[in-house]
Each structure stands twice: as structure tokens, then as C-alpha cells.
Enzyme design. Structure first.
Site, PDB file in Angstrom:
ATOM      1  N   TYR A   1      -6.317   2.302   6.451  1.00  0.00           N
ATOM      2  CA  TYR A   1      -6.523   1.896   7.856  1.00  0.00           C
ATOM      3  C   TYR A   1      -7.575   0.786   7.973  1.00  0.00           C
ATOM      4  O   TYR A   1      -8.107   0.563   9.052  1.00  0.00           O
ATOM      5  CB  TYR A   1      -6.943   3.079   8.744  1.00  0.00           C
ATOM      6  CG  TYR A   1      -6.161   4.353   8.507  1.00  0.00           C
ATOM      7  CD1 TYR A   1      -4.900   4.531   9.091  1.00  0.00           C
ATOM      8  CD2 TYR A   1      -6.664   5.363   7.694  1.00  0.00           C
ATOM      9  CE1 TYR A   1      -4.177   5.691   8.860  1.00  0.00           C
ATOM     10  CE2 TYR A   1      -5.946   6.520   7.466  1.00  0.00           C
ATOM     11  CZ  TYR A   1      -4.701   6.680   8.056  1.00  0.00           C
ATOM     12  OH  TYR A   1      -3.991   7.832   7.823  1.00  0.00           O
TER      13      TYR A   1
ATOM     14  N   HIS B   1       3.835  -2.180   3.004  1.00  0.00           N
ATOM     15  CA  HIS B   1       3.855  -0.814   2.455  1.00  0.00           C
ATOM     16  C   HIS B   1       5.106  -0.572   1.619  1.00  0.00           C
ATOM     17  O   HIS B   1       6.188  -1.032   1.979  1.00  0.00           O
ATOM     18  CB  HIS B   1       3.782   0.203   3.608  1.00  0.00           C
ATOM     19  CG  HIS B   1       2.509   0.111   4.384  1.00  0.00           C
ATOM     20  ND1 HIS B   1       2.371  -0.717   5.476  1.00  0.00           N
ATOM     21  CD2 HIS B   1       1.304   0.686   4.205  1.00  0.00           C
ATOM     22  CE1 HIS B   1       1.127  -0.625   5.946  1.00  0.00           C
ATOM     23  NE2 HIS B   1       0.454   0.229   5.192  1.00  0.00           N
TER      24      HIS B   1
ATOM     25  N   HIS C   1      -6.143   2.933  -3.519  1.00  0.00           N
ATOM     26  CA  HIS C   1      -6.026   3.098  -2.061  1.00  0.00           C
ATOM     27  C   HIS C   1      -6.505   4.509  -1.688  1.00  0.00           C
ATOM     28  O   HIS C   1      -5.996   5.104  -0.764  1.00  0.00           O
ATOM     29  CB  HIS C   1      -4.566   2.874  -1.667  1.00  0.00           C
ATOM     30  CG  HIS C   1      -4.314   2.697  -0.190  1.00  0.00           C
ATOM     31  ND1 HIS C   1      -5.110   1.928   0.622  1.00  0.00           N
ATOM     32  CD2 HIS C   1      -3.332   3.188   0.612  1.00  0.00           C
ATOM     33  CE1 HIS C   1      -4.619   1.957   1.856  1.00  0.00           C
ATOM     34  NE2 HIS C   1      -3.548   2.722   1.885  1.00  0.00           N
TER      35      HIS C   1
ATOM     36  N   HIS D   1      -5.594   9.052   1.270  1.00  0.00           N
ATOM     37  CA  HIS D   1      -5.403   8.280   2.499  1.00  0.00           C
ATOM     38  C   HIS D   1      -6.194   8.779   3.700  1.00  0.00           C
ATOM     39  O   HIS D   1      -5.705   8.797   4.832  1.00  0.00           O
ATOM     40  CB  HIS D   1      -3.914   8.212   2.864  1.00  0.00           C
ATOM     41  CG  HIS D   1      -3.532   6.918   3.520  1.00  0.00           C
ATOM     42  ND1 HIS D   1      -3.531   6.749   4.886  1.00  0.00           N
ATOM     43  CD2 HIS D   1      -3.167   5.732   3.002  1.00  0.00           C
ATOM     44  CE1 HIS D   1      -3.150   5.514   5.167  1.00  0.00           C
ATOM     45  NE2 HIS D   1      -2.933   4.873   4.041  1.00  0.00           N
TER      46      HIS D   1
ATOM     47  N   ASP E   1       0.826  -1.213   0.000  1.00  0.00           N
ATOM     48  CA  ASP E   1       0.000   0.000   0.000  1.00  0.00           C
ATOM     49  C   ASP E   1       0.864   1.269   0.000  1.00  0.00           C
ATOM     50  O   ASP E   1       2.029   1.234   0.388  1.00  0.00           O
ATOM     51  CB  ASP E   1      -0.863   0.061   1.270  1.00  0.00           C
ATOM     52  CG  ASP E   1      -1.942  -1.001   1.284  1.00  0.00           C
ATOM     53  OD1 ASP E   1      -1.959  -1.865   0.393  1.00  0.00           O
ATOM     54  OD2 ASP E   1      -2.770  -0.965   2.219  1.00  0.00           O
ATOM     55  N   ASP E   2       0.228   2.373  -0.372  1.00  0.00           N
ATOM     56  CA  ASP E   2       0.712   3.752  -0.173  1.00  0.00           C
ATOM     57  C   ASP E   2       1.636   4.285  -1.267  1.00  0.00           C
ATOM     58  O   ASP E   2       2.030   5.439  -1.223  1.00  0.00           O
ATOM     59  CB  ASP E   2       1.420   3.957   1.183  1.00  0.00           C
ATOM     60  CG  ASP E   2       0.494   3.736   2.370  1.00  0.00           C
ATOM     61  OD1 ASP E   2      -0.697   3.489   2.145  1.00  0.00           O
ATOM     62  OD2 ASP E   2       0.969   3.812   3.518  1.00  0.00           O
TER      63      ASP E   2
HETATM   64 ZN   LIG Z   1      -2.253   3.029   3.514  1.00  0.00          ZN
END
Ligand SMILES: [Zn+2]
Length: 377
Positions: A273, A335, A232, A236, A182-183
């Protein structure tokens, strides 16, 4: 050509919206995971030791934005201290403030939105005619970890962030234990891509709109290497704390950033989250998308916490224990926005999972890669 893209997007969304609730794919998902009916299911539910939501290094990312200001202030007063903060920052994901958007704002998006540039961390809501607000579940807004409202404990809300509740169309495990990241995209994603290439492994990357427009070349490279690109959100946010319009804005802008870069519409969505309940799902389904959760969280972001609660060795041990416990099945949450978590991902890939074959999310569930892929303009 481009102007048809947005129209086609809307058509596809509308069609998939109609089809989704009864699609063979949803049925096969239910079958594959032995979920016999559409009842929500609580898994791994232990209210006593439940760590209510996963976080991510993005917490630090947005702190880093504030730290940028702190550095400026500190530079005026105390150089030693500011150096210390800069050293800390080198561990942080790239702050959007320090990387201006690189991706041109496409004409088809100007035609559709009337805007001329990519939004900041709070994207504007743009109405979409395929979204029916009457179909959005009416549930209370809640902040992260604020789960005391009884409805959030009930199957009516089916909150994953509060109680690990999953719905019939959530993906949360895989027949072969597989990593997800992710991210990103981030400059550190490249190191991960090289390692994956050497192992001949494809993975799933859940990307942020604000990072896609800053690192479009990394996004394109990930796509060209055959990895699956998922959404995603745009920036965020913890979705259960937002209004319906704000949630739609987070999703639509993330899709547009992906479409402007990869010429496709995503199918797979990971809520930041793990923040998802039936209100958010009822919006997501109208986009034809499905939530991808996890059954193993590395908590890799905790390594960045100064309290030193967790280090690399803890993560490797936990992954190995999970693999043995689950007989090599599952979805691992990691991540790729930070070098240190990328290095952990590479170690898991090469040495913890070793020669074990990994699957992308669509391969885990026998689903499609994207809702729609367009020819290059
Ligand atoms: Zn994230």
C-alpha cells in the site's frame, strides 16, 4: 553449509547497515535523480486529489479467505448463491488458506528460530542482533488513510502513504519507463514470465513470503529467467500500523523465505500500500534494504472492484498519457497475483510500451541486484 548462511546473513546485514547511509550507491542515487541533499522531497503532491494509498488485489485475497467460510455456510443454504461466489473467487488471487506451504522449512532456520514450520499471516518476531532499536525513528503508529496527525504531514515523518513524501534513498522513478509487479508469486505469474521471455524483457517482482513458500517453483523460475526478486513483506500488512517488532517480523520472514528459495538476500523492498515513513525506513536501512515506490500506479486492482470504476481501457489510456507526459521515464506499479491484472501487464508490455526497452530496478539506479547471493546448497 547452511548453518553458516544465517551467520553470514547477519554479518552482511550488519556491514551493509554501516555502509548504507554513506554508500556511493546512495550518493549516485541522489545524483541520478537530482536530489541534491538529504532533504525529504514531496513529489506529485496535491492534497486535494491525492489518493492516499495504493491498494492491491491482496485486499480481495484476504477477503477471499473470509469468502471461503462464506462458501461453506452458503453451501448449506443456497447453492445458487455459493456458485456465484465461487465464480467471483476464480478472479481472486489464490487464498493462502487453500494452498498449504510447499517449501520445506530449512534446518538453518530451525536452528536460528527454534521453530519447525513457516508462520501464518502473523509471523513471530525473532530478535536479530544487528537491529539497534535506538536507531528506529520514534513516530506515531497510524492506520491506512488516517493522516490527520500533523507530524505525518511533516518532513520528520516523510510519509509516502499519506503525502507521497520520498526520502533520499527511496527509488520512485527510472530513466526508462519500466513495469514492476507486486503480490506474487502466483500460478498466474507463469503467463507473465512467458510473455516477458518472448519480449526478451527483464522485470522486477516484489514477492510475498506467504506466496513464496506456496509457489516456490514459480519463484525459482522467475529468478532463473533473470528477473529481479524484491521483497513485499511476509503477509502484506500496512506497516505504519504495526509495532517496530511486528515490522521487523514482516521483513525478516520475507527475507528468510526468499533466502530459502532463491539463496539470496534481497536489496529492494516495496512496502504494501506504499505504507512507509521514516520509522519504517529506519528499520529497513538496518537490513541494508531500500524502498522502491513508483511514480505511476495503474490501480489495476480497481478492475476487480464490483463498482466497475476502472477497466482495461482506462489503464491503457492512463499508461500512454503518463508515458508521453514523462517522456518515457518512470516506474509503473502492477500486480501478478491475478489473471486479469497479468493480462493487463502483458498488454502494456507488448502493445502500450511496445518496443520500448525496460529496466529492472537495479538497472534503473545503477545498484546491486541482491545484497548477497549464496551458492546452491
Ligand atoms: Zn501488494
Amino acid at each position: 553449509m547452511k548453518k553458516f548462511k544465517i551467520i553470514l546473513s547477519i554479518l552482511i546485514f550488519s556491514i551493509s547497515n554501516v555502509v548504507l547511509s554513506l554508500s556511493p550507491e546512495s550518493y549516485s542515487l541522489s545524483k541520478r535523480f537530482g536530489i541534491s541533499s538529504f532533504k525529504p522531497k514531496l513529489f506529485n503532491f496535491n492534497p486535494n486529489d491525492h489518493q492516499s494509498t495504493s491498494s492491491s488485489p491482496l485486499n480481495n485475497n484476504f477477503n477471499a479467505i473470509n469468502n471461503d467460510e462464506a462458501i461453506t455456510k452458503n453451501n448449506n443454504n443456497n447453492n445458487d448463491n455459493s456458485e456465484h461466489i465461487i465464480n467471483q473467487l476464480s478472479e481472486m488471487p489464490p487464498s493462502p488458506m487453500r494452498f498449504p506451504p510447499k517449501l520445506p522449512f530449512p534446518k538453518w532456520l530451525t536452528d536460528f528460530t527454534g521453530l519447525k514450520e513457516w508462520p501464518d499471516l502473523n509471523p513471530p518476531y525473532i530478535p536479530l542482533d544487528f537491529i539497534n532499536f535506538n536507531k528506529i525513528e520514534d513516530l506515531p503508529i497510524h492506520k491506512q488513510s488516517q493522516c490527520s496527525n500533523p507530524i505525518l504531514r511533516s518532513p520528520i515523518a516523510c510519509s509516502f502513504d499519506c503525502f507521497n513524501c520520498v526520502e533520499f534513498d527511496d527509488i520512485y522513478t527510472c530513466p526508462k519507463i519500466s513495469q514492476t509487479f507486486d503480490d506474487g508469486p502466483s500460478p498466474h505469474t507463469k503467463k507473465l514470465l512467458n510473455a516477458l521471455k518472448q519480449k526478451n524483457t527483464k522485470t522486477t517482482l516484489f514477492t510475498l513470503g506467504v506466496n513464496i513458500i506456496r509457489f516456490p517453483e514459480i519463484y525459482k523460475e522467475s529468478l532463473a529467467e533473470g528477473h529481479i526478486m524484491g521483497s513485499h513483506t511476509w503477509s502484506h500488512k500496512f506497516l505504519p500500523s504495526l509495532t517496530n517488532q511486528e515490522i521487523i517480523a514482516q521483513i525478516e520472514w520475507s527475507i528468510w523465505a526468499m533466502n530459502a528459495t532463491g539463496n539470496h538476500l534481497p536489496k529492494w523492498f516495496r512496502p504494501p500500500y506504499g505504507g512507509i515513513d521514516n520509522r519504517i525506513r529506519s528499520i529497513l536501512r538496518q537490513f541494508g534494504m531500500q524502498a522502491v515506490l513508483w511514480d505511476f500506479d495503474t490501480f489495476d486492482w480497481k478492475m476487480l472492484d464490483n463498482s466497475n470504476l476502472r477497466n482495461e481501457k482506462d489503464i491503457y489510456k492512463d499508461v500512454l498519457d503518463f508515458k508521453n507526459l514523462k517522456q518515457s521515464k518512470g516506474i509503473i506499479l502492477e500486480h501478478d497475483a491475478i489473471l486479469r491484472t497479468v493480462d493487463v501487464g502483458i498488454e502494456i508490455l507488448n502493445n502500450i510500451l511496445g518496443d520500448h526497452e525496460q529496466l529492472t530496478i537495479p538497472k534503473c539506479v545503477g545498484g546491486i541486484d541482491y545484497i548477497k547471493t549464496f551458492d546452491n546448497p
